[in-house]
Design an enzyme around this catalytic site. Sequence first.
Site, PDB file in Angstrom:
ATOM      1  N   TYR A   1       0.842  -1.201   0.000  1.00 51.64           N
ATOM      2  CA  TYR A   1       0.000   0.000   0.000  1.00 51.64           C
ATOM      3  C   TYR A   1       0.876   1.250   0.000  1.00 51.64           C
ATOM      4  CZ  TYR A   1      -4.331   2.615   0.835  1.00 51.64           C
ATOM      5  OH  TYR A   1      -5.421   3.451   0.710  1.00 51.64           O
TER       6      TYR A   1
ATOM      7  N   SER B   1       3.153   3.852  -2.885  1.00 54.00           N
ATOM      8  CA  SER B   1       2.775   4.794  -3.937  1.00 54.00           C
ATOM      9  C   SER B   1       1.800   4.164  -4.938  1.00 54.00           C
ATOM     10  CB  SER B   1       4.025   5.289  -4.663  1.00 54.00           C
ATOM     11  OG  SER B   1       3.682   6.126  -5.746  1.00 54.00           O
TER      12      SER B   1
ATOM     13  N   ARG C   1       2.164  -7.049   5.553  1.00 53.49           N
ATOM     14  CA  ARG C   1       2.764  -7.888   6.591  1.00 53.49           C
ATOM     15  C   ARG C   1       2.262  -7.423   7.963  1.00 53.49           C
ATOM     16  NH1 ARG C   1       6.480  -4.004   5.436  1.00 53.49           N
ATOM     17  NH2 ARG C   1       7.478  -2.971   7.225  1.00 53.49           N
TER      18      ARG C   1
ATOM     19  N   HIS D   1       5.816  -4.243 -12.802  1.00 56.16           N
ATOM     20  CA  HIS D   1       7.150  -4.167 -13.403  1.00 56.16           C
ATOM     21  C   HIS D   1       7.594  -5.600 -13.668  1.00 56.16           C
ATOM     22  CE1 HIS D   1      11.159  -3.009 -14.397  1.00 56.16           C
ATOM     23  NE2 HIS D   1      11.710  -3.254 -13.233  1.00 56.16           N
TER      24      HIS D   1
ATOM     25  N   SER E   1      15.612  31.075 -24.781  1.00 54.21           N
ATOM     26  CA  SER E   1      16.154  32.174 -25.593  1.00 54.21           C
ATOM     27  C   SER E   1      16.949  31.623 -26.772  1.00 54.21           C
ATOM     28  CB  SER E   1      17.067  33.052 -24.740  1.00 54.21           C
ATOM     29  OG  SER E   1      18.257  32.339 -24.402  1.00 54.21           O
TER      30      SER E   1
END
Length: 336
Positions: free
Chosen positions: A24, A26, A48, A108, A252
């Site tokens: 729990y 991010s 846990r 992932h 610039s």
Amino acid sequence: MRAYYDQDADLNLIKGKKVAIVGYGSQGHAHANNLKESGVEQLRVALRPGSKTAQKAEQAGHTVVTPEEAAEWADLVMVLVPDELQVSLYTEKLAPNMKEHAAIAFAHGFNIHYRLIEPRPDLDVFMIAPKAPGHTVRNEYTRGAGTPALIAVEQNPSGQAHDVALAYAAGLGCARAGVLETTFREETETDLFGEQSVLCGGISQLVRAGYETLVEAGYQPEMAYFECLHEVKLIVDLMYEGGLRNVRYSISNTAEFGDYTRGQRVIDEGVKERMKGVLEDIQSGRFAKEWVLECQAGQPQFKAERRRWAEHEIEQVGEKLRAMMPWMKEGKLTQE
């Protein structure tokens, strides 16, 4: 690369499942809350015993259970703990307890791609990877928008893994922006390369080198900080909004000319060749092996580098200067 949107997903495929979110942090809080508000009523958060985040999850209205309890109960287990904790979590807590023909998902591909975790053959294995930190996934959802995400399927004994992954992504709000199809290998290797050579390793080393070059030349540290670190956000925001052309449109002409004529003296073809070496370490599995061994040894190099960077002068100067800009605390991304 194929993209999917809300009209391509069947949310009922995820609404009808018992979903366990392991972790729990991010991403975990974003997944749990977004799915709940998308109509996934049978949802539990697995932590846990003694976890400091249990109270946050309960305050958000979630039922908190242990990983073992979640595995016994769930049709789909989403693993959202750090990479280095996933192997023992799966081996000791999840695999012995997961129901037959359930599904396990990741955000992932590291442990699946490098075969550090080899799920049971009866399990569907897929990935849903939002391309943003968890707080962004949550914020975009609450305002009616979404963040893009990647999906990939590694094992599909049910024949439904792809459609369930897409439904899960839609539940996160990601199909509002677009869900792109990839593979565990492609996601893992490109993610690691981007982190190591550009987004984390590359930027941090470039910022440090620029800061040190100015300070060693006699310029005030505060000036070096502003020019080499603070203003990075201004450029990255422009890049994020509209690519490199947007940056060059906004700066610039002097800065743009310096970009073209001096940037390549700093980041030359030698850098690209060394990047190829970084990519080779990722593709061959050398980096993965090195990280696994580092974790098994108690992370001595990792912790030493963390301390060394924390003690760098740029951090002390930055802390002082940021105190002069209290507005930066509004909408702070981290909660240290």
